[in-house]
Design a protein around this motif. Structure first.
Motif, short mmCIF file in Angstrom:
data_model
loop_
_atom_site.label_atom_id
_atom_site.label_comp_id
_atom_site.label_asym_id
_atom_site.label_seq_id
_atom_site.Cartn_x
_atom_site.Cartn_y
_atom_site.Cartn_z
N TRP A 47 -20.11 14.27 -2.79
CA TRP A 47 -20.72 13.09 -2.18
C TRP A 47 -21.36 12.23 -3.25
CZ3 TRP A 47 -26.03 11.97 -2.12
CH2 TRP A 47 -26.39 10.85 -1.35
N TYR A 95 -13.29 7.98 -2.28
CA TYR A 95 -13.01 7.75 -0.86
C TYR A 95 -14.22 7.10 -0.18
CZ TYR A 95 -9.41 11.44 -1.35
OH TYR A 95 -8.33 12.20 -1.73
N GLY A 109 -10.79 6.79 4.10
CA GLY A 109 -9.73 5.98 3.52
C GLY A 109 -8.76 6.86 2.74
N THR B 34 -19.46 20.11 9.21
CA THR B 34 -18.08 19.69 9.47
C THR B 34 -17.15 20.54 8.61
OG1 THR B 34 -18.77 17.41 9.92
CG2 THR B 34 -16.46 17.76 9.37
N PHE B 36 -13.30 20.45 6.98
CA PHE B 36 -12.20 19.55 6.63
C PHE B 36 -11.02 20.35 6.12
CE2 PHE B 36 -14.35 15.54 6.95
CZ PHE B 36 -15.67 15.78 6.61
N GLN B 38 -7.64 19.64 3.64
CA GLN B 38 -7.08 18.68 2.70
C GLN B 38 -5.76 19.20 2.14
OE1 GLN B 38 -9.19 17.75 -1.00
NE2 GLN B 38 -8.56 15.60 -0.84
N LYS B 42 -3.72 13.87 -0.41
CA LYS B 42 -4.16 13.24 0.83
C LYS B 42 -5.68 13.28 0.97
CE LYS B 42 0.03 12.54 2.43
NZ LYS B 42 0.56 11.16 2.55
N ALA B 43 -6.21 12.39 1.81
CA ALA B 43 -7.64 12.43 2.11
C ALA B 43 -7.95 13.62 3.01
CB ALA B 43 -8.04 11.13 2.81
N PRO B 44 -9.17 14.12 2.93
CA PRO B 44 -9.58 15.18 3.87
C PRO B 44 -9.48 14.72 5.32
CG PRO B 44 -11.13 15.01 2.06
CD PRO B 44 -10.22 13.82 1.97
N SER B 46 -10.85 15.77 9.24
CA SER B 46 -11.85 16.53 9.97
C SER B 46 -11.19 17.45 10.99
CB SER B 46 -12.80 15.56 10.67
OG SER B 46 -13.65 16.24 11.55
N TYR B 49 -16.36 19.42 14.00
CA TYR B 49 -17.62 18.75 13.69
C TYR B 49 -18.75 19.36 14.51
CZ TYR B 49 -17.07 16.10 18.06
OH TYR B 49 -16.92 15.73 19.37
N PRO B 55 -12.19 17.87 17.32
CA PRO B 55 -11.85 16.46 17.57
C PRO B 55 -10.55 16.34 18.34
CG PRO B 55 -12.35 16.82 15.24
CD PRO B 55 -12.19 18.17 15.87
N TYR B 87 -12.61 22.77 3.36
CA TYR B 87 -13.98 22.55 2.87
C TYR B 87 -14.95 22.50 4.04
CZ TYR B 87 -11.87 20.82 -1.50
OH TYR B 87 -11.16 20.69 -2.68
N GLN B 89 -18.88 21.06 4.97
CA GLN B 89 -19.80 20.01 4.52
C GLN B 89 -21.03 20.04 5.42
OE1 GLN B 89 -19.55 16.17 6.29
NE2 GLN B 89 -19.40 15.13 4.34
N TYR B 91 -24.36 18.02 6.77
CA TYR B 91 -24.91 16.67 6.85
C TYR B 91 -26.29 16.69 7.51
CZ TYR B 91 -22.48 16.82 11.43
OH TYR B 91 -22.00 17.15 12.67
N ILE B 96 -25.73 14.98 0.80
CA ILE B 96 -24.68 15.69 1.50
C ILE B 96 -24.04 16.64 0.51
CG2 ILE B 96 -22.46 15.43 2.68
CD1 ILE B 96 -24.89 14.26 4.16
N PHE B 98 -20.94 19.86 -0.16
CA PHE B 98 -19.71 20.50 0.28
C PHE B 98 -19.65 21.92 -0.27
CE2 PHE B 98 -17.22 16.96 1.98
CZ PHE B 98 -17.86 15.85 1.44
N GLN B 100 -17.25 24.83 -2.01
CA GLN B 100 -16.36 24.68 -3.16
C GLN B 100 -14.88 24.67 -2.76
OE1 GLN B 100 -17.72 27.47 -2.19
NE2 GLN B 100 -16.53 29.25 -2.83
#
Lengths: 118, 107
Positions: A47, A95, A109, B34, B36, B38, B42-44, B46, B49, B55, B87, B89, B91, B96, B98, B100
């Motif tokens: 983060w 991101y 994103g 949360t 994730f 990955q 690519k982006a993680p 979710s 949550y 979701p 991962y 995370q 919040y 924030i 994560f 490892q």
């Protein structure tokens, strides 16, 4: 459809600056807090920074405090990250992601790559 | 800062297996967690949550549990598309943080 599209990444030298943008669409941008999160090559997620929906609250990781500035323009549905005094260890994919309770991190994103050469 | 410790760091499993990944927080984070998934390049995405909520669109073979400091992600019957890195995370508070990551590989 919610979309977050980052731009502005590239190759820079240590000590230089770069400004990342994140264009949001498909939702009411001014109702949502946002984060920047990065991932160095082959590493985990880190983060970077948070901004509240109205920009009243901004938080930073210790690793970027004093060098990076997060901002947003709700009229343009855009999020920004101004990165100054870049270091080799800032090399990463950056991101943007929504910071919505309770589903924190529901949309991300595709990322933009920042490479800092030493 | 709240430290998030995932285990194992990697696991090998076969299609159809049940897999459990755990995440431990260094202090109480209530249910502000949360999970994730990955995949390379690519982006993680979710998966879970608020520790245990699925979701819309996420297959029901994924489930999460826990509160306070100890959390679990379960995948009930592995599918080929589940081989990825996972991962956790927190919040609950800034910064924030994560875990490892846990790399799930095909046996």
């Amino acid at each position: 459809e919610v979309q977050l599209v980052e731009s502005g990444g590239g190759l820079v030298k240590a000590g230089e600056s770069l400004r990342l943008s994140c264009a949001a669409s498909g939702f009411t941008f001014n109702s949502h807090a946002m984060n920047w999160i990065r991932q160095a090559p082959g590493k985990g997620l880190e983060w970077v920074s948070y901004i509240s929906s109205g920009s009243s609250y901004r938080y930073y990781a210790d690793s970027v405090k004093g060098r990076f500035t997060i901002s947003r323009d709700n009229a343009k549905s855009s999020l920004y990250l101004q990165m100054d005094s870049l270091r080799a260890e800032d090399t990463a994919v950056y991101y943007c992601a929504r910071a919505t309770y309770p589903h924190y991190g529901d949309y991300w994103g595709q990322g933009t790559l920042v490479t800092v050469s030493s | 800062d709240i430290q998030m410790t995932q285990s194992p760091s990697s696991v090998s499993a076969s299609v159809g297996d049940r897999v459990t990944i755990t995440c431990r927080a260094s202090q109480d984070i209530s249910s502000y967690l949360t999970w994730f998934q990955q995949k390379p390049g690519k982006a993680p995405k979710s998966l879970i949550y608020a520790a245990s909520n699925l979701p819309s669109g996420v297959p029901s073979r994924f489930s999460g549990s826990g509160s306070g400091t100890d959390f679990t992600l379960n995948i009930s019957s592995l599918q080929p598309e589940d081989f990825a890195t996972y991962y956790c995370q927190q919040y609950n508070s800034y910064p924030i943080t994560f875990g490892q990551g846990t790399r799930l590989e095909i046996k």
